[in-house]
Structures are given as C-alpha cells and as structure tokens.
Design a protein around this motif. Sequence first.
Motif, PDB file in Angstrom:
ATOM      1  N   THR A   1     -23.603  43.671   2.639  1.00 18.27           N
ATOM      2  CA  THR A   1     -23.921  42.909   1.555  1.00 18.27           C
ATOM      3  C   THR A   1     -24.552  41.501   2.329  1.00 18.27           C
ATOM      4  O   THR A   1     -25.756  40.849   2.012  1.00 18.27           O
ATOM      5  CB  THR A   1     -22.732  42.376   0.845  1.00 18.27           C
ATOM      6  OG1 THR A   1     -22.378  43.739   0.045  1.00 18.27           O
ATOM      7  CG2 THR A   1     -22.981  41.363  -0.326  1.00 18.27           C
ATOM      8  N   SER A   2     -24.210  40.932   3.308  1.00 19.62           N
ATOM      9  CA  SER A   2     -24.484  39.714   4.072  1.00 19.62           C
ATOM     10  C   SER A   2     -26.024  40.104   4.664  1.00 19.62           C
ATOM     11  O   SER A   2     -26.810  39.094   4.398  1.00 19.62           O
ATOM     12  CB  SER A   2     -23.537  39.564   5.286  1.00 19.62           C
ATOM     13  OG  SER A   2     -22.331  39.329   4.822  1.00 19.62           O
ATOM     14  N   LEU A   3     -26.162  41.244   5.039  1.00 19.29           N
ATOM     15  CA  LEU A   3     -27.637  41.411   5.656  1.00 19.29           C
ATOM     16  C   LEU A   3     -28.587  41.423   4.536  1.00 19.29           C
ATOM     17  O   LEU A   3     -29.521  40.723   4.668  1.00 19.29           O
ATOM     18  CB  LEU A   3     -27.452  42.731   6.463  1.00 19.29           C
ATOM     19  CG  LEU A   3     -26.836  42.758   7.809  1.00 19.29           C
ATOM     20  CD1 LEU A   3     -26.837  44.450   8.213  1.00 19.29           C
ATOM     21  CD2 LEU A   3     -27.833  42.092   8.744  1.00 19.29           C
ATOM     22  N   ASN A   4     -28.124  42.233   3.620  1.00 19.23           N
ATOM     23  CA  ASN A   4     -29.240  42.196   2.509  1.00 19.23           C
ATOM     24  C   ASN A   4     -29.297  41.037   1.450  1.00 19.23           C
ATOM     25  O   ASN A   4     -30.483  40.541   1.101  1.00 19.23           O
ATOM     26  CB  ASN A   4     -28.966  43.604   1.642  1.00 19.23           C
ATOM     27  CG  ASN A   4     -29.284  44.808   2.410  1.00 19.23           C
ATOM     28  OD1 ASN A   4     -30.319  44.905   2.719  1.00 19.23           O
ATOM     29  ND2 ASN A   4     -28.331  45.513   2.661  1.00 19.23           N
ATOM     30  N   LEU A   5     -28.188  40.211   1.693  1.00 18.16           N
ATOM     31  CA  LEU A   5     -28.295  38.858   0.827  1.00 18.16           C
ATOM     32  C   LEU A   5     -29.174  37.903   1.798  1.00 18.16           C
ATOM     33  O   LEU A   5     -30.151  37.339   1.113  1.00 18.16           O
ATOM     34  CB  LEU A   5     -26.895  38.462   0.694  1.00 18.16           C
ATOM     35  CG  LEU A   5     -26.540  36.976   0.022  1.00 18.16           C
ATOM     36  CD1 LEU A   5     -27.373  37.293  -1.498  1.00 18.16           C
ATOM     37  CD2 LEU A   5     -25.117  36.860  -0.047  1.00 18.16           C
ATOM     38  N   ALA A   6     -29.022  37.792   3.001  1.00 20.94           N
ATOM     39  CA  ALA A   6     -29.808  37.069   3.822  1.00 20.94           C
ATOM     40  C   ALA A   6     -31.132  37.309   3.981  1.00 20.94           C
ATOM     41  O   ALA A   6     -31.882  36.609   3.935  1.00 20.94           O
ATOM     42  CB  ALA A   6     -28.964  36.844   5.315  1.00 20.94           C
ATOM     43  N   MET A   7     -31.455  38.588   4.138  1.00 21.93           N
ATOM     44  CA  MET A   7     -32.821  39.091   4.238  1.00 21.93           C
ATOM     45  C   MET A   7     -33.452  39.053   3.047  1.00 21.93           C
ATOM     46  O   MET A   7     -34.748  38.591   2.850  1.00 21.93           O
ATOM     47  CB  MET A   7     -32.808  40.591   4.910  1.00 21.93           C
ATOM     48  CG  MET A   7     -32.494  40.418   6.442  1.00 21.93           C
ATOM     49  SD  MET A   7     -32.991  41.886   7.272  1.00 21.93           S
ATOM     50  CE  MET A   7     -31.417  42.893   6.846  1.00 21.93           C
ATOM     51  N   GLY A   8     -32.774  39.135   1.808  1.00 27.99           N
ATOM     52  CA  GLY A   8     -33.461  39.178   0.518  1.00 27.99           C
ATOM     53  C   GLY A   8     -33.715  37.577   0.212  1.00 27.99           C
ATOM     54  O   GLY A   8     -34.798  37.397  -0.320  1.00 27.99           O
ATOM     55  N   LEU A   9     -32.996  36.671   0.723  1.00 29.47           N
ATOM     56  CA  LEU A   9     -33.231  35.212   0.470  1.00 29.47           C
ATOM     57  C   LEU A   9     -34.457  34.827   1.304  1.00 29.47           C
ATOM     58  O   LEU A   9     -35.428  34.226   0.863  1.00 29.47           O
ATOM     59  CB  LEU A   9     -32.128  34.404   0.764  1.00 29.47           C
ATOM     60  CG  LEU A   9     -30.803  34.550  -0.352  1.00 29.47           C
ATOM     61  CD1 LEU A   9     -29.518  34.054   0.536  1.00 29.47           C
ATOM     62  CD2 LEU A   9     -31.057  33.795  -1.384  1.00 29.47           C
TER      63      LEU A   9
END
Lengths: 250, 250
Positions: free
Chosen positions: A18-26
């Motif tokens: 979740t952290s990875l996809n949240l950060a990369m998504g942002l």
Amino acid sequence: MITIAVANQKGGEGKTTTSLNLAMGLARRNFKTLLVDMDPQANSTGIFVNPESVDKDLAHLFQNSVKLKDIILPAYNEYMWIAPSSLRLAEMETVSVNSVEAPYILRDAMQGLGEFDFIIIDCPPSLSIFTVNSLVASNFVLIPLQAEKFSMDGIMGLQQTISSIKKRINPDLEILGALITQLKPQTLLTKTILPVLGKYFRIFDHTISDGVAIGESHLAKKSVYDYNKSSRQSQEYEGFLEEVLRELKK
Amino acid sequence: MITIAVANQKGGEGKTTTSLNLAMGLARRNFKTLLVDMDPQANSTGIFVNPESVDKDLAHLFQNSVKLKDIILPAYNEYMWIAPSSLRLAEMETVSVNSVEAPYILRDAMQGLGEFDFIIIDCPPSLSIFTVNSLVASNFVLIPLQAEKFSMDGIMGLQQTISSIKKRINPDLEILGALITQLKPQTLLTKTILPVLGKYFRIFDHTISDGVAIGESHLAKKSVYDYNKSSRQSQEYEGFLEEVLRELKK
C-alpha cells in the motif's frame, strides 16, 4: 504537506504494498512525494535501490539526528524520493527505547521538508518506537488490514497506541481509514468480519482483491500500475488513491 | 521428545496456521503434544483460551523463571496442551535483552517435560530474543514461507541467526525444511521464486494452497481438519504432517 503513516503491527497485511502504490500513484500525478521506509526489513527500499549499497539510512537518523533530507535518494520518477531503511535500523530500537526524546526523532528530522506535497511512512510490523515515531510525525494513519481473524485480534492494540499518541503528543492525528487487502469477496470469512471491522474503523469503499498482479509487480520492482495497468489490483489501487485524495480535500 | 520451532521473522507467512495444524494434527494421532506460543500477539493462544482470562503465561516464565509446566493448560483434546502467551510477553524483551542468560530461558524452563512426544513452538515475527530462545530450545526449525519477493528478501537474516545459534549454543539444531504456504500454483511468481528458494532450504514436497478454508478454520477456532476435512488445505496439511513424520524417522 500531508504526512500519512501506513501502520499495522501485524505483518503480511499489505503495509509495504500500500505504501509503495500510494507513493508511486501520487508521484504519477505529479505530487512531490517522499516515501519513508521505517521497517528494518527494508522491503520498500529494495524496490528502488540495493539496501546494501546505501551509504546513510534511517538508522543514522536515529543514531545521530541527521536531517531526513541528508539521507533521501531519488526513486521512481522526478516527483518521488525515498528515505531508505536497512537492518541496522533494528539495532536502534534498544538504543532509543528509554529516552523521553525517543518518540520525536522522526518528527524533528522532518523539519524543513515543506517542499513535499506528501510524505508516506511505511511502518514496521510492530508497535515499537518506530511506529510511535511515525504516528507522532503524521497527520493521518492508514491501516491496511485483511478480513481475517488474526488480523482482527490485534486491532485493539493499534487503536490504543493511536489513542495514546493523540492524547499525549499529537492531537491532530486522524485515522484516514482501514484499507481491506487480499480480499476474497463473497466468502463467509469476508461477510462475517467486514461488518465487525466497520465498528472499529471507517473502511475505504475501495478494497484490494487477492491476486497475482501485486506479487508479480514486487518481483518486477514496479508499481502495480506500471506492471499491469489492466489488472484488477491496479484499478483498485487507482480507485483507492482517488478516494484518499477526495477524503483529504474534505 | 522432539521440539520443532516454527520460525520466520516476516509476519503473515503462515507460522501460526502451521503451528496450530501441526500440533493438533499430532494430537489427533495420539502423540502427546505441547504448543508453546512465543508470539506476544497470542493468536495461537486465542484459538484455545481467552488470553485475558489466563492467570500465568510465558511472560511470567521470562520474568520469574517459573517452570513451563506451571503455566500449561489443556487444549484441543486429551493429548494436547498449550503454553499461553499474552501482550505482556512483549515487555519482557527489553528486560531480558542484555543478559548472557537471556537465550537459555525457554530451554531451562523445558527441563522435565520428557512426558511430551512433541513440543511445537510458534515463534514471533521477529529475530528477537524470543525467536532466539525458541531456536536454542529446539531440535528442528521449520520455516513457513510464501513464494513472494518480500518473503525471499528476509531469508538470509533467518539463515544467519540459525547459523549463529548452531555454532555458539545449539549444534544439534537442524533445518527440517521450508513449507510453502498460500501457494498460487502455475503463476509466474511461483515458477520464478521456487527454484531460487530451493537453493537456500530443503522445500517440503507438500505445499499449502491459498484458499478460504484456513481463514475460516481460525474464525471457527478449529484445526483445518476439524473445520473442513475435505478441503484442499486440510488434505495438504495432512500430507505435510505425514512428510514431517517420515522425515523425523530418517
């Protein structure tokens, strides 16, 4: 600047994913984003750099009070950076554990990082001083959680930690919500647990299904969007990200 | 008496599920079995008793050097007992961490438990003093592991801990093998990771598939055999148990 701690003291619930996809998504949306890897297991770090080749990491921050900006490295695209972790961080736990200053180390180190739109903190699977530091430094906490018995059993402890930090140190801390991960829809387990869970936390409308795209994206060292844009999990994380952004505008 | 530590410092890999079904599977075969719940999250304990109603648990053992037999409680059937855990155990970590005696507490406490055929130790998701104690007290270590990138990333640390304990304290410690859990067969991920994993550990022929029977059995507070004997996961755990027994006879 909005800081979100992704926390759950149980392992295997989807914090790093979740952290990875949240950060990369942002970062894909051109928000200037910093991912802080507070887990000594360094799984987030390993997606972008080889942890063993990193010169200075969060262990040095906990040891020496260097500024966070002195250890951050470029990651993913021109809008994203990572504050790397390593196994050395685990040794800092006992060093810091008895000090009154211990909960404030990350928050102090984040001073002067106003250039970021978002800081996402991937917490370790414990309620250790590292998770406490993350919650003290954050505006919001986001809780990835499976619809499983053992996942439910631990949430009271997490709630108590959040309440204590809100009461004693960081009154502005808010629970953004619980993101259900590795969901197997239509199962008895899901139907039994989700209603109970809703009594403890606001649950995001979007959930993340169980499926292979997530695991394969980690192996490819990519976001799930970049690995397989048409996968169900990619679309679910996109929807979740939109929901987070809407929620933050309220 | 054979003692098996079920260990992996990553959470969510299947330690508790494997410990529970191994212990109950042995008790179903009339082997006198003790399950030791070394995880402060007390998920194993919660299957048999309410952790909050327990008078004495492993925290007292680490605090006072009481004997293990003074805290064990009946569980499951007439052949099985549990040494319960509770969140209090987490506090013992810093108490014990600096002592030369610290790694030997569980082994000493197990003296005089010769009446058991098997002791199964459910380790916490860390390489803390509790996992060290478990490995020092065991003949064998069994490693539940997913075929996932982040699962692979941590196994060097586990290997090093096992090697150190073998060299310094417990030369008889043997790796029984790695049990692949939550397997999604025929996926790219599985096909990529299993061959690499085989270079680190002996992998059991039986693997445990991903599926709902496991999670549902936890909610029903049962072994997967008792919850749904015809489920794929039940048959896989039965096969795994037979394989463990064959392996131990060698």
